[in-house]
Design an enzyme around this catalytic site. Structure first.
Site, PDB file in Angstrom:
ATOM      1  CB  VAL A  13      -0.920   0.031   1.234  1.00 29.49           C
ATOM      2  CG1 VAL A  13      -1.813   1.275   1.195  1.00 29.49           C
ATOM      3  CG2 VAL A  13      -1.772  -1.240   1.317  1.00 29.49           C
ATOM      4  CB  SER A  18      -1.945  10.183   6.511  1.00 28.57           C
ATOM      5  OG  SER A  18      -1.711  10.645   5.186  1.00 28.57           O
ATOM      6  N   GLY A  19      -4.567   8.923   5.981  1.00 31.38           N
ATOM      7  CA  GLY A  19      -5.744   8.924   5.122  1.00 31.38           C
ATOM      8  C   GLY A  19      -6.190   7.572   4.627  1.00 31.38           C
ATOM      9  CB  ILE A  20      -7.560   6.580   1.310  1.00 31.03           C
ATOM     10  CG1 ILE A  20      -8.803   7.477   1.363  1.00 31.03           C
ATOM     11  CG2 ILE A  20      -7.868   5.284   0.563  1.00 31.03           C
ATOM     12  CD1 ILE A  20      -9.247   8.012   0.017  1.00 31.03           C
ATOM     13  CG  ASP A  39       3.634   7.868   3.559  1.00 28.79           C
ATOM     14  OD1 ASP A  39       2.427   7.843   3.256  1.00 28.79           O
ATOM     15  OD2 ASP A  39       4.262   8.930   3.768  1.00 28.79           O
ATOM     16  CB  SER A 152     -10.071  12.115  -7.033  1.00 27.85           C
ATOM     17  OG  SER A 152     -10.901  13.139  -6.530  1.00 27.85           O
ATOM     18  CE1 TYR A 165      -5.505  14.872  -5.786  1.00 24.11           C
ATOM     19  CE2 TYR A 165      -7.809  15.317  -6.288  1.00 24.11           C
ATOM     20  CZ  TYR A 165      -6.848  14.576  -5.619  1.00 24.11           C
ATOM     21  OH  TYR A 165      -7.224  13.548  -4.793  1.00 24.11           O
ATOM     22  CB  ALA A 167      -4.966  16.965 -15.383  1.00 20.14           C
ATOM     23  CB  THR A 200      -8.171  12.178   4.123  1.00 17.25           C
ATOM     24  OG1 THR A 200      -8.309  13.120   3.032  1.00 17.25           O
ATOM     25  CG2 THR A 200      -9.011  10.936   3.830  1.00 17.25           C
TER      26      THR A 200
END
Length: 255
Positions: A13, A18-20, A39, A152, A165, A167, A200
Site C-alpha cells: 500500500v 495517513s488517510g485512505i 510512504d 478521485s 489534480y 488531470a 482525510t
C-alpha cells in the site's frame, strides 16, 4: 492465521502514512493480509504499522507487517520497494494499492509549472511506476493479483483550483482501464476507486465555507470516512470481486 477476505496474501500500500492508505492497511490486515506500508514519510508508515495495523487485527505486536520509505515518483525508490518485498517475504505481492497522492491547488491562471509537474509526477507517474513494477513480477511469475488505483471524483467532474489534480486523477482512470485490458490475460485485475470528499488530511486544507458548500451537494449530507473507502479496496482485492476489472467505482455519498 487471521481469517478474512484476503487471508494469507501480501499487500503493498502506497501513501500508507495517513488517510485512505492508512485505512487500507488497517482493513486489509484485519482481513488477513500481510501489509507493506510504504510512504514518503517513513515515520508515518511505521506509525501505521505499529499503532493502527496491528490493532486492526487484534494483535499486540506488528507481526510480519513492514514499513518502507518510498517516493513513488522516483524509479530507484520504486525498485528498492520491489527488492525489499522480494528479499523480506520471499514471495510476490498479490495486492497493490496505489494511494499515494498530493495536491498543489491554485487557480489555473496562477498555477506554476512546478506545481503542475509535482502533482502529475506523484499522482499519475507514481501510480504508473508502481503498477508497472509489480505487474511485471506478477506476469512473469504467472501470479494472479489485484491492483487498486486511487483516483478521485474530481478526475471525473473537475473542481475549482484543481486543474492539475483533476488531470492527474482522470489520467489514473484511463491508465487503469488500459492496464486492465493488457493484464487480464495474466489473471491480474486492475480497478480504480474514485472517492468523493473524504475526511482525510487533504480535506482539512479546504476552507470551512467551501466545505459547507460541498456538503450541500452530497445527498448523504456528510464527508466519507477513510475506512469506508478501505472496505471497497478490500473487496476489490479479494476473490469476491473476481469478475471485476477495468472498473472505475465512485464512492461519494451520491455527490
Amino acid at each position: 492465521m487471521v481469517a478474512g477476505m484476503v487471508a494469507g496474501r501480501l499487500a503493498v500500500v502506497t501513501g500508507a502514512g495517513s488517510g485512505i492508505g492508512r485505512a487500507a492497511c488497517q482493513v486489509l490486515s484485519r482481513e488477513g493480509a500481510t501489509v507493506i506500508a510504504a510512504d514518503k514519510s517513513y515515520d508515518s508508515a511505521v506509525d501505521t504499522i505499529k499503532t493502527h495495523t496491528a490493532l486492526a487485527c487484534g494483535a499486540s505486536d506488528i507481526g510480519d507487517h513492514t514499513a518502507v520509505e518510498l517516493d513513488v515518483a522516483d524509479q530507484a525508490s520504486v525498485k528498492n520497494l520491489v527488492q525489499t518485498t522480494l528479499k523480506h517475504y520471499k514471495t510476490r505481492s498479490t495486492i497493490v494499492v496505489n494511494s499515494a497522492g498530493i495536491t498543489r491547488d491554485n487557480w489555473m491562471l496562477k498555477l506554476s509549472d512546478e506545481d503542475f509537474d509535482n502533482v502529475m509526477d506523484v499522482n499519475l507517474k507514481g501510480t504508473f511506476l508502481i503498477m508497472r513494477a509489480f505487474a511485471k513480477i506478477m506476469s512473469e511469475t504467472q501470479t494472479p493479483g489485484s491492483i487498486i488505483n486511487i483516483s478521485s471524483i474530481v478526475g471525473k467532474y473537475g473542481n475549482l483550483g484543481q486543474t492539475n489534480y483533476s488531470a492527474s486523477k482522470a489520467g489514473v482512470v484511463g491508465m487503469t482501464q488500459s492496464a486492465a485490458q493488457e493484464l487480464g490475460k495474466f489473471g491480474i485485475r486492475v480497478n480504480a476507486v474514485l472517492p468523493g470528499f473524504i475526511d482525510t488530511p487533504i480535506i482539512k486544507t479546504v476552507p470551512d465555507k467551501v466545505r459547507e458548500a460541498i456538503l450541500k451537494q452530497v445527498p448523504l449530507g456528510r464527508l466519507g470516512e477513510a475506512t469506508e473507502v478501505a472496505e471497497l479496496i478490500a473487496f476489490l482485492a479479494s476473490d469476491k470481486s473476481s469478475f471485476i476489472t477495468g472498473a472505475a467505482i465512485d464512492i461519494t455519498g451520491g455527490y
